[in-house]
Design a protein around this motif. Structure first.
Motif, PDB file in Angstrom:
ATOM      1  N   MET A   3       0.836  -1.205   0.000  1.00 31.65           N
ATOM      2  CA  MET A   3       0.000   0.000   0.000  1.00 31.65           C
ATOM      3  C   MET A   3       0.874   1.260   0.000  1.00 31.65           C
ATOM      4  SD  MET A   3      -3.055  -1.335   2.475  1.00 31.65           S
ATOM      5  CE  MET A   3      -3.967   0.188   2.495  1.00 31.65           C
ATOM      6  N   LYS A   4       2.005   1.216   0.707  1.00 32.01           N
ATOM      7  CA  LYS A   4       2.946   2.346   0.697  1.00 32.01           C
ATOM      8  C   LYS A   4       3.551   2.543  -0.690  1.00 32.01           C
ATOM      9  CE  LYS A   4       4.214   2.126   5.562  1.00 32.01           C
ATOM     10  NZ  LYS A   4       5.276   1.815   6.524  1.00 32.01           N
ATOM     11  N   VAL A   5       3.882   1.441  -1.358  1.00 36.29           N
ATOM     12  CA  VAL A   5       4.416   1.536  -2.718  1.00 36.29           C
ATOM     13  C   VAL A   5       3.363   2.126  -3.648  1.00 36.29           C
ATOM     14  CG1 VAL A   5       5.248   0.207  -4.706  1.00 36.29           C
ATOM     15  CG2 VAL A   5       6.064  -0.341  -2.402  1.00 36.29           C
ATOM     16  N   SER A   6       2.120   1.676  -3.514  1.00 34.77           N
ATOM     17  CA  SER A   6       1.030   2.206  -4.326  1.00 34.77           C
ATOM     18  C   SER A   6       0.857   3.702  -4.089  1.00 34.77           C
ATOM     19  CB  SER A   6      -0.267   1.451  -4.002  1.00 34.77           C
ATOM     20  OG  SER A   6      -1.336   1.953  -4.755  1.00 34.77           O
ATOM     21  N   ASP A   7       0.872   4.118  -2.829  1.00 33.31           N
ATOM     22  CA  ASP A   7       0.753   5.546  -2.510  1.00 33.31           C
ATOM     23  C   ASP A   7       1.934   6.340  -3.057  1.00 33.31           C
ATOM     24  OD1 ASP A   7      -1.686   5.248  -1.238  1.00 33.31           O
ATOM     25  OD2 ASP A   7      -0.831   5.250   0.794  1.00 33.31           O
ATOM     26  N   ALA A   8       3.147   5.803  -2.924  1.00 34.25           N
ATOM     27  CA  ALA A   8       4.331   6.498  -3.428  1.00 34.25           C
ATOM     28  C   ALA A   8       4.240   6.689  -4.939  1.00 34.25           C
ATOM     29  CB  ALA A   8       5.597   5.737  -3.052  1.00 34.25           C
TER      30      ALA A   8
END
Length: 176
Positions: A3-8
């Motif tokens: 989810m952090k990668v998606s947000d980034a």
């Protein structure tokens, strides 16, 4: 982490770029390289199914229509959410040495800029099934108990006996 990668990707790369002018391949590749132990691949598709960007570099398999894929449909249906799909064999992209691995699709709608147009697109991050299995298998439970993961409709995302369930040899009462 996915989810952090998606947000980034969404907030630090896609929203800050004009796809007609800016090169985003390096940013996609950097986020993939940093997380390749858990991420199989990353791809950005237009709503008409055109592959706009992918990491690692790959091409859409001939005859593939991503608009028919469940992860694409779910993302387009509920644009405000990140969607975790059921495990599938990765069959959309070719050009890597890890074709046809089991993955868990994680998708969301993002807004892309192309010239003077802002339009929706679908970001796909294929989470490696084995990385998720490694996380769950490290959990120690007593009395032969185990943990499994389902989506909001009760479909299995991860189960320690996934192969047996898929082949019909055992059944999990996950809908209850």
């Amino acid at each position: 982490n996915v989810m952090k990668v998606s947000d980034a990707l969404n907030y630090s790369v896609i929203k800050k770029s004009d796809l007609d002018q800016d090169e985003i391949a390096g940013s996609f590749q950097l986020l993939y390289d940093t997380n390749k132990d858990s991420i199989h691949n990353i791809a950005l598709f237009s709503l008409n199914g055109k592959l706009l960007q992918a990491a690692p570099a790959s091409v859409l398999r001939e005859g593939t229509d991503v608009r028919l894929e469940e992860w694409f449909i779910q993302a387009a249906r509920k644009t405000e959410n990140i969607h975790f799909g059921i495990p599938v064999v990765e069959h959309l992209l070719s050009g890597t040495d890890t074709d046809y691995d089991w993955v868990i699709p994680v998708s969301r709608v993002v807004q892309i800029t192309q010239g003077n147009r802002i339009q929706a697109a679908v970001l796909l991050i294929n989470l490696s099934y084995t990385s998720l299995a490694d996380i769950f298998s490290s959990v120690q439970m007593e009395n032969g108990s185990y943990i499994y993961l389902i989506d909001q409709d009760g479909k299995l995302i991860y189960h320690p006996r996934q192969e047996l369930i898929v082949s019909g040899l055992i059944h999990e009462n996950n809908l209850a």
